[in-house]
Enzyme design. Structure first.
Site, short mmCIF file in Angstrom:
data_model
loop_
_atom_site.label_atom_id
_atom_site.label_comp_id
_atom_site.label_asym_id
_atom_site.label_seq_id
_atom_site.Cartn_x
_atom_site.Cartn_y
_atom_site.Cartn_z
CB ALA A 22 -11.51 -6.50 9.42
NE ARG A 23 -14.79 0.96 11.26
CZ ARG A 23 -15.29 2.20 11.13
NH1 ARG A 23 -14.96 2.94 10.08
NH2 ARG A 23 -16.12 2.69 12.02
CB ILE A 53 -0.94 -0.02 1.23
CG1 ILE A 53 -2.14 0.91 1.05
CG2 ILE A 53 -0.19 0.33 2.51
CD1 ILE A 53 -3.17 0.38 0.13
NE ARG A 76 7.33 -2.80 -2.65
CZ ARG A 76 7.75 -2.45 -1.44
NH1 ARG A 76 8.69 -3.15 -0.82
NH2 ARG A 76 7.26 -1.38 -0.86
#
Lengths: 303, 303, 303, 303
Positions: free
Chosen positions: C123-124, C111, C222
């Site tokens: 996940a809320r 991110i 990456r």
């Protein structure tokens, strides 16, 4: 560059005022704060605010408390390491704000850099000054033959005089008609329409704020010999302000970015073969003729 | 919030040092510069640098030389006008840098704001401290029934005690195993792997730098009642720093953004009919039942 | 990677559907569209949409009407020229969207690339699955001695077994307590709080959309040997999708970016002296000992 | 808008070609793909590629597999909810690419939107066409008296004729001199210099690619009555393409953004008092005279 006496007085007043601060402060940059650096015939660039110094880069890289107690030597080494390995985020921790006066065609190239904040003089809201860029004769060059977007030889003095006469007359006439269209006692045209008659060498101005990482990226493209002369002179003036502001980062930038070259996988293989004493030609190099020429130019250059 | 004596000394040293500057300086913000403001049980936020003030917003809006001579009254009016009409670019001319210590699950929400510069403590490079967030019992709430992503009633003290015991034991055990895996005399696992065993309430820290426009956008979302409590307390602490820094912009933000509502075309038509004395019901409103409820809540609220 | 039968059926249905389009279409990428490519023990990456092809890069560079009539040869040459000279904007004209399932600690690295669009599983709002990453024994490595943020030798099988037992037990226990805290018949804690007990190797998922230029930048960092193994495997899987999608750009990227090295002004001077037959040592090189070692490693490597 | 027969043929060829795709496809947008929509006297805007549809917004919001099986009703409700509550990230999942021909002064306003990808026709590399914008007489307006950056009454036909004569003559003359300076048999000036003589109403063109969220933000500012007419007509043409592309999102945008108003904390308090039957005047309102006028205009407007 022509400042009115009023503007001179305002700048002088700003330069006289002093305040105490707990922030990192850079004396060499404070010295020139607010002062216009002349660029081109009527343009300028001046630093009007800044945040951070070489220490802020180091601090972010260390995410430590305060500026720490390491020796300058260490800081220089760390900054050079970050620059060499393109660890770019610590350089974002410094910020600088410029006030720039520049021709519209330069502004159009400049604005392509999207990671900056800009407030430009609005010709919808206000009337533009009668100021336009005329190149110095030694910068009036013919279209390059070998490079579709560059300049070749300088024009003869006769040709240069002809060009300047055309540029000057058209800019003058267009500006005169701009004023005529605006005249509230005459045609009274809206400012946002009248301005469409101005030529692209008309000067505009803006406040331009950017972080150091993105500024160095801007400079790497615009202080480059491939950049158009008229934007390169701004980049060069700004590079000098960067040297005052963050001398360690500026030196690392010159060594590892502006003066560096990228060698492709194929080019690296050629260099290794050459270093082993092997004879390599364009044909046996394994890279394209164009890339071969570019590589040889780099290896033989005496810059 | 637990600073070591060493950290206290470093902060104090920074706060003692002073330099002269020609830059705009804000005394009320200098007063708290570098000082950690406690947030949650072990977190903090502290301002470590800033650039610009209310005057910089006005200056950019006017693109004039210097800060000019207008009265404070005028500056306030102009800033309020800019805020009301979402002329956002002048607010980009101010920049602020925070040092924040925060739980990882808060950092994950925070980082979604992309227009900022970040340097985070690296758990590949260093060992994280044994610090994890445990909510105060009064913030341990049940899942909301009417809102899929919110909290409802506070847990009973028994339930809260059970939850806290679980959270504490798991964080402790995971951290102990993290240390055990790292032990160079023992398992000697690489840091970048050992850390994957830590729980999401472990604290991390970062430097976070952002311009005022994007900070206000962040605050409008994160100081909002719909934001999770644990990020909202950071936003609220930062809002206080903004009030010190740019009081005029902060007040305009409270009036025209945080305290404002957006009324849709349909909602506006309902309000107009009501003001003419017409009786309007959900059925005759022309807007959806959900939007009708939202509108009525706004019009009847006594906040 | 474990898809439910329901998910398999959905993906199959999507793959069966076909529509006609006038847009540029890439058969080799369509072939794998929607198909999850397994990464790590439970993760995947799959292409769910795309826009543009190699021709779109060429088109933007030419700003011409349509895709033109030039031979493939020309297109390849132009794309390689653009890549070599870092003319990056035409590569922004292609866009791709991935659906990725990945451990939270990988998501935290990922991110940091800000020039992408993201929608992550919340996940809320929802309950996370019982899925966590356990490294394969051959990837459990000791902390590197010479590199503060890397891995050294692989652990012995005994040490690896110990580490895996700890990771597994902690992840299992934390997840069990997560469920216990969530239980609406029991503690009934809000989801946004219960999740803070999960370990950083828990899997999450997101849609991630990015343009080709920024994707290649992501991959250059990456898919690099310095990246942590667990994100590098995602980058490598994505690089394969890029090869299907824009084969000319992908090859140019491998030659001029991934396989390339940047040589500083000082390093270039050393190479030139060596090529002239001069003997150069660390002492006479004019560059720092560290940079000398880095340069020699590059020139002698047989990669 | 003047396309050469060659350009017509190229566009037609593109429109004839068809391929099969597994991607979401929008028939109503395919219908006009590649077709130039005329704007102003010589400009156009045409959609040349797109990615995603209304379903992609819903998919991102749900982070589910595939487009799911929910009814259209549900999708519309969800999209309207997202728009109303400014949950903007799912709208970033759609992308569109335009080819635009526009006067330079319009391009200068347009480019201020930084979250887009642009490739513009280069006047360093190529020669610009002899095409410049002349307003239609009914768009030639006087400077507004009450608004420093707007237009007031339309000019008389005599004044309009005078203005058009000036604009036309200057554009023609500047272009003729541009050609004269470029002439390789004559002055032979470099293209990058000759172009500075052109007027700001000269046409340029670019490819412009942007995601739906940022496009809607662009349209909310540029399809607004305060935008200059010459950019508004582009925004309006593009809004029509958005209605074809993502009809649900477009309708939500019209209802909750373009047609919406933001009411400040103070303004909301006034509305509540009015709804209770209280008499409120500018003096007793608690808001500034300027804000009172703006609020009354909103409440009384019959739009």
């Amino acid at each position: 560059m022509d400042l009115t006496p009023e503007q001179h007085a305002e700048i002088e007043a700003l330069r006289q005022s002093r305040a105490e601060t707990r922030r990192p402060t850079v004396a060499a940059l404070e010295e020139i704060l607010f002062q216009p650096i002349p660029v081109l015939d009527h343009g300028f660039v001046r630093v009007v605010d800044y945040m951070g110094d070489d220490g802020a880069i180091v601090q972010a890289a260390r995410v430590s408390y305060g500026r720490g107690t390491k020796r300058v030597q260490d800081d220089a080494g760390l900054i050079r390491y970050l620059m060499r390995h393109r660890h770019t985020t610590p350089f974002e921790m410094c910020e600088i704000k410029y006030h720039v006066k520049l021709p519209i065609f330069v502004a159009r190239q400049w604005i392509r850099h999207r990671t900056a904040s800009v407030n430009e003089y609005s010709a919808r809201y206000s009337v533009l000054d009668r100021e336009y860029y005329l190149p110095a004769p030694e910068h009036l060059a013919a279209q390059a033959r070998d490079n579709r977007q560059g300049r070749g030889e300088v024009l003869t003095s006769e040709a240069a005089a002809d060009v300047l006469a055309l540029l000057r007359a058209d800019a003058e006439r267009c500006y005169a008609h701009y004023e005529e269209m605006l005249d509230p006692e005459g045609l009274g045209l809206a400012r946002e329409l009248a301005r469409i008659n101005l030529t692209l060498n008309t000067y505009t101005q803006w406040y331009w704020k950017i972080d150091l990482h993105n500024l160095l990226h801007f400079l790497s493209l615009r202080a480059d010999p491939h950049a158009q002369h008229e934007i390169r002179v701004y980049a060069e003036a700004m590079l000098e302000t960067v040297r005052r502001w963050v001398p360690l980062a500026a030196q690392a930038f010159l060594d590892y970015r502006l003066g560096a070259v990228t060698v492709s996988a194929g080019g690296l293989s050629v260099i290794r073969r050459l270093l082993k004493g092997e004879t390599v030609t364009a044909e046996t190099s394994g890279i394209s003729p164009r890339e071969w020429r570019e590589l040889m130019a780099v290896l033989e250059s005496e810059r």
